[in-house]
Design an enzyme around this catalytic site. Structure first.
Site, PDB file in Angstrom:
ATOM      1  N   ASP A 236      43.201  52.443  44.759  1.00 36.14           N
ATOM      2  CA  ASP A 236      42.786  51.170  45.355  1.00 36.14           C
ATOM      3  C   ASP A 236      41.632  50.546  44.588  1.00 36.14           C
ATOM      4  O   ASP A 236      41.178  51.070  43.576  1.00 36.14           O
ATOM      5  CB  ASP A 236      42.541  51.276  46.868  1.00 36.14           C
ATOM      6  N   LYS A 258      43.528  46.449  48.702  1.00 40.66           N
ATOM      7  CA  LYS A 258      42.530  46.551  49.742  1.00 40.66           C
ATOM      8  C   LYS A 258      41.304  45.731  49.393  1.00 40.66           C
ATOM      9  O   LYS A 258      40.254  46.268  49.116  1.00 40.66           O
ATOM     10  CB  LYS A 258      42.082  48.002  49.959  1.00 40.66           C
ATOM     11  N   MET A 371      30.527  48.552  53.905  1.00 37.63           N
ATOM     12  CA  MET A 371      31.244  47.293  54.170  1.00 37.63           C
ATOM     13  C   MET A 371      30.385  46.323  54.985  1.00 37.63           C
ATOM     14  O   MET A 371      30.879  45.665  55.895  1.00 37.63           O
ATOM     15  CB  MET A 371      32.563  47.594  54.944  1.00 37.63           C
TER      16      MET A 371
END
Ligand code: SAH
Length: 449
Positions: A236, A258, A371
């Site tokens: 990813d 992603k 995140m």
């Protein structure tokens, strides 16, 4: 017999003992480790200067004193009795040399430069150490248990060789490396019971591998080995180009994407893709950034593999919190400032951050937010609303551990503004806590970019 009582002698004695030798040490004095061995009754000690009459019926003699005269006398006495002798660092007095070894007993790899450069031999050994998994010893020991059975099962040498090659390069060996010895033995029994037909089974396997935060040097030995062994790599966005460079050249690469709100392949489909590839017989490396079990959805991916009976293993990686904190000079815990650390996700759900704020805002606790860039403003605001000082230091680490790493520092009050005025690139990790102050003293990493 080892002549000499210092550190060099102690190292030789340790290796000899490991190989099962009974050792006599001749030396007026002993260093600490040898003295300990003598006290424990593991080593015989003759407390004297070496004399030719000490040369009994030994199988091997090593001279490891720093006195050239003594070393020469030992060599002469041994040669007179035809006993193999090694004088440390003096090749011309030796009748045998001691190679550097990679010890995966019963597998032993020896590296020798014929005494020309022991340091070079050691460097080569270090390279081999990284290539040969520590579990090769266990693998060899397990194969020994099955030798007779395999012999009885296949009568031609060729058939036996083929069988072993398959076992040693396939899922059974992989299970031993992953510490699943019992499962590996059960598989061996099954293979033997079913014969060669079963060994042709097409089932592949999946390696769920943590690729670390970016710097390829932070991969584990196991991660690298499996990356080099897989025929398909599903990776990813977080996997750095430098890490991706280390997968086998001819492996097929599938990008599973992603990006925030832009999943190249939905998670469901990734899960099914892994199952399908393995069932087609591929060795699949599912390569993820950081650690697969920390905000990596690794649990979901292996759940389906488990259900579908696909063999797999999980290789932990250095998670972004560890990597970024180290490379930013911010210890996540510290005796004076922080006794605990929480890893949380700042991912927005319906535009808000839902976190257990009361639990998070405990004193002397470091908070690491994955995140969290998009939600930086509500994150800082909520922390202040729940009682954290607006002056609390906060750092934002961009592309941590890579040559593009940048660290932005501020306080809960100022950070949203800092972020607004900079062109910040993903991925970024946020660290909140007093420990951030330590960076002014402890910053050591200097990215080149
Ligand atoms: N499994 C990963 C985390 C995946 S979640 C791990 O263990 O690290 C994705 C988040 O990880 C990113 O939004 C960012 O917050 C963080 N991250 C991963 N690698 C990073 C890096 N090199 N620098 C900064 N943050 C990183």
């Amino acid at each position: 017999m080892v002549v000499g009582g210092g550190e060099v002698a102690a190292r030789k004695v340790a290796l000899l003992q490991k190989a099962g030798a009974k050792v006599t040490v001749v030396s007026p004095e002993l260093g600490v480790s040898l003295a300990t061995g003598v006290k424990a009754g593991e080593i015989t000690h003759i407390p004297a200067q070496f004399q030719p009459e000490h040369m009994g019926d030994y199988a091997l003699v090593i001279a490891a004193t720093d006195d050239a005269g003594v070393n020469e006398a030992v060599a002469a006495a041994a040669k007179a009795k035809n006993i193999p002798v090694n004088v440390v660092d003096t090749p011309h007095l030796c009748t045998f040399i001691v190679p550097s070894i990679v010890d995966r007993s019963p597998v032993v790899v020896a590296v020798s430069t014929g005494g020309d450069s022991p340091v070079l031999a050691r460097l080569i050994r270090a390279k081999i150490e990284t290539l040969v998994p520590a579990s090769y010893g266990r693998l060899a020991a397990m194969m020994a248990k099955f030798r007779d059975k395999v012999k009885a099962r296949f009568d031609s040498v060729n058939a036996r060789r083929k069988f072993w090659e398959k076992v040693l390069q396939g899922p059974i060996a992989e299970k031993v490396f992953a510490g699943q010895d019992q499962a590996a033995e059960a598989d061996m029994e099954a293979e033997l019971a079913q014969g060669s037909a079963a060994t042709d089974s097409k089932m592949g396997e999946v390696y769920l591998v943590g690729g670390g935060p970016g710097d390829p040097d932070l991969l584990t030995f196991r991660a690298l080995r499996l990356m080099q062994q897989a025929d398909v790599v599903v990776h990813d966005r977080l996997v750095s180009p430098e890490v991706l460079d280390l997968v086998r050249r001819d492996a097929e690469r599938i990008y599973a994407g992603k990006e925030r709100n832009n999943h190249a392949i939905p998670q469901e489909e990734i899960n099914h893709l892994l199952v399908r590839l393995a069932k087609e017989g591929h060795r699949v490396c599912r390569l993820k950034g950081g650690d697969p079990f920390i905000f990596g959805r690794g649990g979901e991916e292996i759940e389906l593999l488990m259900q579908e009976g696909v063999p797999f293993q999980v290789v932990p990686g250095i998670t972004a919190a560890s990597g970024c904190a180290s490379y930013a000079g911010i210890p996540l815990t510290h005796r004076d400032y922080s006794q605990s650390v929480s890893f949380v996700t700042g991912h927005l759900k319906d535009g808000t951050v839902n976190l257990n704020w009361e639990g998070l805002v405990q004193p002397r606790q470091t908070i690491v937010i994955y995140m969290g860039l998009v939600a930086i403003e509500p994150l800082c605001r909520e922390l202040i609303n729940h009682g954290v000082s607006p002056e609390m230091p906060i750092a934002l680490v961009q592309q941590g551990t890579t040559q593009h790493q940048r660290v932005y520092e501020g306080t809960l009050a100022t950070m949203p503004g800092v972020v607004k005025n900079q062109d910040i690139k993903a991925p970024t990790l946020i660290i909140v806590g007093e420990v951030v102050r330590l960076r002014s003293k402890l910053n050591w990493f200097q990215p080149t970019d």
